[in-house]
Enzyme design. Structure first.
Site, PDB file in Angstrom:
ATOM      1  CB  ILE A 154      -6.294  -6.744   5.087  1.00 29.69           C
ATOM      2  CG1 ILE A 154      -5.886  -6.134   3.732  1.00 29.69           C
ATOM      3  CG2 ILE A 154      -6.225  -5.686   6.189  1.00 29.69           C
ATOM      4  CD1 ILE A 154      -6.861  -5.071   3.225  1.00 29.69           C
ATOM      5  CB  CYS A 213     -31.399  -5.617   6.450  1.00 24.41           C
ATOM      6  SG  CYS A 213     -29.848  -4.724   6.637  1.00 24.41           S
ATOM      7  CG  PHE A 227      -2.039  -0.952   1.149  1.00 26.36           C
ATOM      8  CD1 PHE A 227      -2.384  -1.548  -0.053  1.00 26.36           C
ATOM      9  CD2 PHE A 227      -2.763  -1.279   2.273  1.00 26.36           C
ATOM     10  CE1 PHE A 227      -3.428  -2.457  -0.134  1.00 26.36           C
ATOM     11  CE2 PHE A 227      -3.814  -2.181   2.214  1.00 26.36           C
ATOM     12  CZ  PHE A 227      -4.133  -2.770   1.002  1.00 26.36           C
ATOM     13  NE  ARG A 228       1.278   3.724   5.345  1.00 25.21           N
ATOM     14  CZ  ARG A 228       0.123   3.165   5.630  1.00 25.21           C
ATOM     15  NH1 ARG A 228      -0.112   1.924   5.291  1.00 25.21           N
ATOM     16  NH2 ARG A 228      -0.821   3.839   6.258  1.00 25.21           N
ATOM     17  CB  CYS A 281     -24.991  -6.114   6.903  1.00 25.68           C
ATOM     18  SG  CYS A 281     -26.237  -4.817   6.824  1.00 25.68           S
ATOM     19  CG  HIS A 317      -4.156  -2.854   9.858  1.00 28.21           C
ATOM     20  ND1 HIS A 317      -2.922  -2.667   9.283  1.00 28.21           N
ATOM     21  CD2 HIS A 317      -4.157  -2.072  10.974  1.00 28.21           C
ATOM     22  CE1 HIS A 317      -2.201  -1.821  10.003  1.00 28.21           C
ATOM     23  NE2 HIS A 317      -2.927  -1.450  11.043  1.00 28.21           N
ATOM     24  CB  CYS A 327     -28.833  -6.653   9.899  1.00 24.02           C
ATOM     25  SG  CYS A 327     -28.117  -7.614   8.560  1.00 24.02           S
TER      26      CYS A 327
HETATM   27 ZN   LIG Z   1     -28.097  -6.257   6.743  1.00 24.84          ZN
END
Ligand SMILES: [Zn+2]
EC number: 2.3.1.286
Length: 235
Positions: A98, A140, A31-32, A122, A114, A125
């Site tokens: 990650i 949802c 990333f860096r 979600c 990380h 929910c």
């Molecule tokens: Zn949801």
């Protein structure tokens, strides 16, 4: 230095802190680094407010970049660390990555500071999902997010990381430029607790002066050299 590192690994009771450098040979962009993701997308891509305001931009990035992570295979360094854990030399791995590659390699005790890009949930929910290729809006109506730490969020497992260091005699940093806090504080903490600190990294880090052992070299090549002294680990 390598000889001394081999001796220390043979003594066991080790905790390992890994950063992007361990995964570059698996094809995960750093990333860096100059050609890393920040260069391509800007740092705002991991800004939580940007995510909530521009989910479609964020998910364009996810759909384009995350499959590289899902397809990536653990390299020799990940696999060797997993074998060292299995054989009782390593107590656990703390990672800034990650990419899920430590788990893919077979490591069991992994503290992902990380988060992990292979998990989603979600924001309304809480329902967990494996990927978002079928869309990022939950049944949802809530927005689905990756289970990774955005810039404004706290890193995870910090207390567990300190405990792991407390219970080990050596911390080996592998492929981290040690520029991101609080992860970069862990080696300082280890030294304050009178632990042995080893750093294996391609380039210099701001904490090199703290290290008892420092190896500036390619991560995979270094572990290939070390593995020759652990024939019982490498089958
Ligand atoms: Zn949801």
């Amino acid at each position: 230095m390598l000889k001394e590192l081999i001796r220390i690994i043979k003594n066991g009771n080790i905790v390992v802190l890994t950063g992007a450098g361990i995964s570059t040979k698996s094809g995960i962009p750093d990333f860096r680094s100059k050609d890393g993701l920040y260069q391509k997308y800007g740092e705002k891509i991991f800004d939580l407010q940007f995510f909530f305001e521009n989910p479609s931009v964020f998910y364009d990035f996810v759909y384009k970049e995350f499959p590289k992570m899902y397809d990536a295979k653990p390299n020799f360094a990940h696999i060797f660390l997993a074998k060292l854990e299995k054989n009782g030399y390593i107590n656990g791995i703390i990672t800034q990555n990650i990419d899920n590659l430590h788990y893919k390699a077979g490591s069991k005790n992994v503290l992902e500071l990380h988060g992990n890009a292979t998990r989603f949930y979600c924001t309304k929910c809480g329902k967990q999902s494996k990927n978002t290729f079928d869309g990022y809006i939950c049944e949802c109506g809530g927005l689905i997010r990756p289970d990774i730490v955005f810039f404004s969020e706290s890193v995870r497992y910090l207390e567990e990381s300190y405990t792991l260091i407390d219970n080990s005699s050596t911390l080996i940093v592998v492929g981290s430029s040690l520029q991101v806090y609080p992860a970069a504080y862990l080696p300082i903490y280890a030294k304050k607790q009178n632990k042995t600190l080893a750093i294996i990294n391609k380039g210099k880090t701001p904490l090199d002066d703290y290290a008892d052992i420092i190896i500036y070299d390619d991560i995979v090549e270094t572990f290939e050299k070390i593995a020759k002294h652990f024939e019982e680990v490498v089958d």
